[in-house]
Design a protein around this motif. Structure first.
Motif, PDB file in Angstrom:
ATOM      1  N   LEU A   1       0.811  -1.220   0.000  1.00  0.00           N
ATOM      2  CA  LEU A   1       0.000   0.000   0.000  1.00  0.00           C
ATOM      3  C   LEU A   1       0.847   1.274   0.000  1.00  0.00           C
ATOM      4  O   LEU A   1       0.318   2.365  -0.192  1.00  0.00           O
ATOM      5  CB  LEU A   1      -0.914   0.005   1.238  1.00  0.00           C
ATOM      6  N   TYR A   2       2.143   1.119   0.217  1.00  0.00           N
ATOM      7  CA  TYR A   2       3.026   2.289   0.344  1.00  0.00           C
ATOM      8  C   TYR A   2       2.934   3.265  -0.830  1.00  0.00           C
ATOM      9  O   TYR A   2       2.778   4.480  -0.603  1.00  0.00           O
ATOM     10  CB  TYR A   2       4.466   1.821   0.546  1.00  0.00           C
ATOM     11  N   PRO A   3       3.032   2.808  -2.094  1.00  0.00           N
ATOM     12  CA  PRO A   3       3.043   3.770  -3.207  1.00  0.00           C
ATOM     13  C   PRO A   3       1.809   4.673  -3.264  1.00  0.00           C
ATOM     14  O   PRO A   3       1.910   5.848  -3.627  1.00  0.00           O
ATOM     15  CB  PRO A   3       3.123   2.869  -4.449  1.00  0.00           C
ATOM     16  N   THR A   4       0.665   4.137  -2.888  1.00  0.00           N
ATOM     17  CA  THR A   4      -0.573   4.921  -3.006  1.00  0.00           C
ATOM     18  C   THR A   4      -0.964   5.662  -1.735  1.00  0.00           C
ATOM     19  O   THR A   4      -1.716   6.629  -1.794  1.00  0.00           O
ATOM     20  CB  THR A   4      -1.752   4.012  -3.421  1.00  0.00           C
ATOM     21  N   LEU A   5      -0.442   5.233  -0.587  1.00  0.00           N
ATOM     22  CA  LEU A   5      -0.929   5.809   0.670  1.00  0.00           C
ATOM     23  C   LEU A   5       0.105   6.550   1.501  1.00  0.00           C
ATOM     24  O   LEU A   5      -0.261   7.222   2.467  1.00  0.00           O
ATOM     25  CB  LEU A   5      -1.556   4.707   1.543  1.00  0.00           C
ATOM     26  N   HIS A   6       1.398   6.459   1.140  1.00  0.00           N
ATOM     27  CA  HIS A   6       2.396   7.017   2.056  1.00  0.00           C
ATOM     28  C   HIS A   6       2.363   8.546   2.138  1.00  0.00           C
ATOM     29  O   HIS A   6       2.848   9.116   3.109  1.00  0.00           O
ATOM     30  CB  HIS A   6       3.806   6.541   1.689  1.00  0.00           C
ATOM     31  N   GLU A   7       1.779   9.192   1.152  1.00  0.00           N
ATOM     32  CA  GLU A   7       1.668  10.648   1.204  1.00  0.00           C
ATOM     33  C   GLU A   7       0.259  11.102   1.590  1.00  0.00           C
ATOM     34  O   GLU A   7       0.010  12.295   1.716  1.00  0.00           O
ATOM     35  CB  GLU A   7       2.069  11.263  -0.132  1.00  0.00           C
ATOM     36  N   ALA A   8      -0.635  10.162   1.800  1.00  0.00           N
ATOM     37  CA  ALA A   8      -2.019  10.489   2.149  1.00  0.00           C
ATOM     38  C   ALA A   8      -2.150  10.697   3.651  1.00  0.00           C
ATOM     39  O   ALA A   8      -1.280  10.324   4.443  1.00  0.00           O
ATOM     40  CB  ALA A   8      -2.949   9.368   1.691  1.00  0.00           C
ATOM     41  N   ASP A   9      -3.257  11.287   4.057  1.00  0.00           N
ATOM     42  CA  ASP A   9      -3.555  11.445   5.478  1.00  0.00           C
ATOM     43  C   ASP A   9      -3.715  10.064   6.109  1.00  0.00           C
ATOM     44  O   ASP A   9      -4.168   9.115   5.453  1.00  0.00           O
ATOM     45  CB  ASP A   9      -4.848  12.254   5.640  1.00  0.00           C
ATOM     46  N   VAL A  10      -3.340   9.956   7.385  1.00  0.00           N
ATOM     47  CA  VAL A  10      -3.407   8.653   8.054  1.00  0.00           C
ATOM     48  C   VAL A  10      -4.817   8.063   8.038  1.00  0.00           C
ATOM     49  O   VAL A  10      -4.980   6.837   8.032  1.00  0.00           O
ATOM     50  CB  VAL A  10      -2.909   8.732   9.514  1.00  0.00           C
ATOM     51  N   THR A  11      -5.820   8.912   8.011  1.00  0.00           N
ATOM     52  CA  THR A  11      -7.196   8.408   8.025  1.00  0.00           C
ATOM     53  C   THR A  11      -7.497   7.583   6.774  1.00  0.00           C
ATOM     54  O   THR A  11      -8.341   6.685   6.816  1.00  0.00           O
ATOM     55  CB  THR A  11      -8.209   9.553   8.141  1.00  0.00           C
ATOM     56  N   LYS A  12      -6.819   7.893   5.674  1.00  0.00           N
ATOM     57  CA  LYS A  12      -7.012   7.115   4.453  1.00  0.00           C
ATOM     58  C   LYS A  12      -6.500   5.693   4.654  1.00  0.00           C
ATOM     59  O   LYS A  12      -7.146   4.722   4.250  1.00  0.00           O
ATOM     60  CB  LYS A  12      -6.284   7.774   3.277  1.00  0.00           C
ATOM     61  N   PHE A  13      -5.348   5.561   5.310  1.00  0.00           N
ATOM     62  CA  PHE A  13      -4.838   4.219   5.619  1.00  0.00           C
ATOM     63  C   PHE A  13      -5.788   3.497   6.556  1.00  0.00           C
ATOM     64  O   PHE A  13      -6.058   2.313   6.390  1.00  0.00           O
ATOM     65  CB  PHE A  13      -3.444   4.291   6.244  1.00  0.00           C
ATOM     66  N   PHE A  14      -6.293   4.211   7.556  1.00  0.00           N
ATOM     67  CA  PHE A  14      -7.225   3.590   8.502  1.00  0.00           C
ATOM     68  C   PHE A  14      -8.436   3.025   7.765  1.00  0.00           C
ATOM     69  O   PHE A  14      -8.898   1.922   8.070  1.00  0.00           O
ATOM     70  CB  PHE A  14      -7.698   4.598   9.546  1.00  0.00           C
ATOM     71  N   ASP A  15      -8.960   3.783   6.808  1.00  0.00           N
ATOM     72  CA  ASP A  15     -10.130   3.328   6.052  1.00  0.00           C
ATOM     73  C   ASP A  15      -9.816   2.050   5.279  1.00  0.00           C
ATOM     74  O   ASP A  15     -10.617   1.104   5.261  1.00  0.00           O
ATOM     75  CB  ASP A  15     -10.590   4.416   5.073  1.00  0.00           C
ATOM     76  N   VAL A  16      -8.661   2.038   4.630  1.00  0.00           N
ATOM     77  CA  VAL A  16      -8.268   0.859   3.854  1.00  0.00           C
ATOM     78  C   VAL A  16      -8.028  -0.330   4.784  1.00  0.00           C
ATOM     79  O   VAL A  16      -8.471  -1.450   4.520  1.00  0.00           O
ATOM     80  CB  VAL A  16      -7.002   1.155   3.020  1.00  0.00           C
ATOM     81  N   ALA A  17      -7.331  -0.095   5.889  1.00  0.00           N
ATOM     82  CA  ALA A  17      -7.033  -1.165   6.843  1.00  0.00           C
ATOM     83  C   ALA A  17      -8.319  -1.770   7.400  1.00  0.00           C
ATOM     84  O   ALA A  17      -8.413  -2.994   7.580  1.00  0.00           O
ATOM     85  CB  ALA A  17      -6.158  -0.632   7.973  1.00  0.00           C
ATOM     86  N   ASN A  18      -9.298  -0.929   7.659  1.00  0.00           N
ATOM     87  CA  ASN A  18     -10.563  -1.420   8.210  1.00  0.00           C
ATOM     88  C   ASN A  18     -11.249  -2.403   7.271  1.00  0.00           C
ATOM     89  O   ASN A  18     -11.942  -3.321   7.731  1.00  0.00           O
ATOM     90  CB  ASN A  18     -11.496  -0.252   8.527  1.00  0.00           C
ATOM     91  N   THR A  19     -11.066  -2.217   5.966  1.00  0.00           N
ATOM     92  CA  THR A  19     -11.698  -3.141   5.012  1.00  0.00           C
ATOM     93  C   THR A  19     -11.100  -4.539   5.138  1.00  0.00           C
ATOM     94  O   THR A  19     -11.796  -5.537   4.942  1.00  0.00           O
ATOM     95  CB  THR A  19     -11.555  -2.651   3.556  1.00  0.00           C
ATOM     96  N   TYR A  20      -9.832  -4.628   5.468  1.00  0.00           N
ATOM     97  CA  TYR A  20      -9.206  -5.934   5.653  1.00  0.00           C
ATOM     98  C   TYR A  20      -9.800  -6.645   6.865  1.00  0.00           C
ATOM     99  O   TYR A  20      -9.998  -7.858   6.848  1.00  0.00           O
ATOM    100  CB  TYR A  20      -7.695  -5.782   5.845  1.00  0.00           C
ATOM    101  N   PHE A  21     -10.090  -5.884   7.909  1.00  0.00           N
ATOM    102  CA  PHE A  21     -10.656  -6.482   9.107  1.00  0.00           C
ATOM    103  C   PHE A  21     -12.092  -6.932   8.863  1.00  0.00           C
ATOM    104  O   PHE A  21     -12.518  -7.967   9.366  1.00  0.00           O
ATOM    105  CB  PHE A  21     -10.581  -5.507  10.280  1.00  0.00           C
TER     106      PHE A  21
END
Length: 206
Positions: free
Chosen positions: A118-138
């Motif tokens: 996920l690094y290429p698409t999310l490393h410059e995004a706000d942390v909340t964007k990662f949280f949203d993506v991570a939640n889908t895995y759960f």
């Protein structure tokens, strides 16, 4: 609601340390997946999860030395490039604090290989964007309340459908989270709860 084990004031330092720790581990030749799996099962991870002040304030190199019990040649400096390994350690510290999950649980649903991907698409995004993506895995990995109760009762999906007089496809869709059971008709919930011997509320998802 997440139960956070330590004050937010510790989070910037801890996130930095986990990022540095992970990057250094890879720099000295440790396989990223092997290292992260070692970390999530370590006493270091457990003490961070508990909010032990000693582990919230010590350095990344202290973590590495404890994890490997001084058996690895750990560099004495903390020069970092802030690459994808740094980012992965940093963002997972943020996510763990936000959700209150153990690092082990996070790694089971969101393996470190996926975080790095996920690094290429999310490393410059706000942390909340990662949280949203991570939640889908759960959501994909966590078993629904309906499935847990059904399996505990020893019923197959088809048997539950027969006894509750609810369409088999509906049960399958609820258990796959393709339909939201919280929005199911009360009559459907009542039928399922009656057969499963539970309250309607037990079938709903938080």
């Amino acid at each position: 609601m997440a139960i956070q084990s330590y004050n937010d004031l510790y989070l910037p330092n801890l996130s930095e340390n986990l990022g540095v720790m992970f990057e250094h581990a890879v720099d000295i030749g440790i396989n990223p997946t092997i290292f992260w799996n070692t970390f999530v099962n370590s006493n270091v991870a457990k003490q961070i999860e508990k909010g032990n002040p000693k582990y919230l304030t010590c350095s990344a190199l202290d973590y590495l030395n404890e994890i490997y019990n001084g058996k690895k040649s750990i560099p004495n400096k903390e020069d970092i490039n802030k690459d994808k390994y740094y980012w992965a350690g940093w963002i997972l510290a943020q996510f763990q604090h936000k959700k209150g999950y153990s690092f082990y649980k996070i790694n089971n649903s969101l393996p470190i290989e996926e975080v790095l991907r996920l690094y290429p698409t999310l490393h410059e995004a706000d942390v909340t964007k990662f949280f949203d993506v991570a939640n889908t895995y759960f959501k994909k990995s966590e078993i629904t309340n309906l499935k847990k109760i059904r399996q505990a009762r020893g019923l197959s999906q088809s048997k539950l459908a027969e006894l509750a007089e609810v369409e088999l496809r509906s049960i399958q869709m609820y258990e796959q989270r393709r339909n939201d059971i919280n929005k199911a008709q009360v009559e459907t919930l009542y039928k399922l709860a009656r057969v499963l011997g539970c309250n309607i509320e037990d079938l709903l998802e938080n």
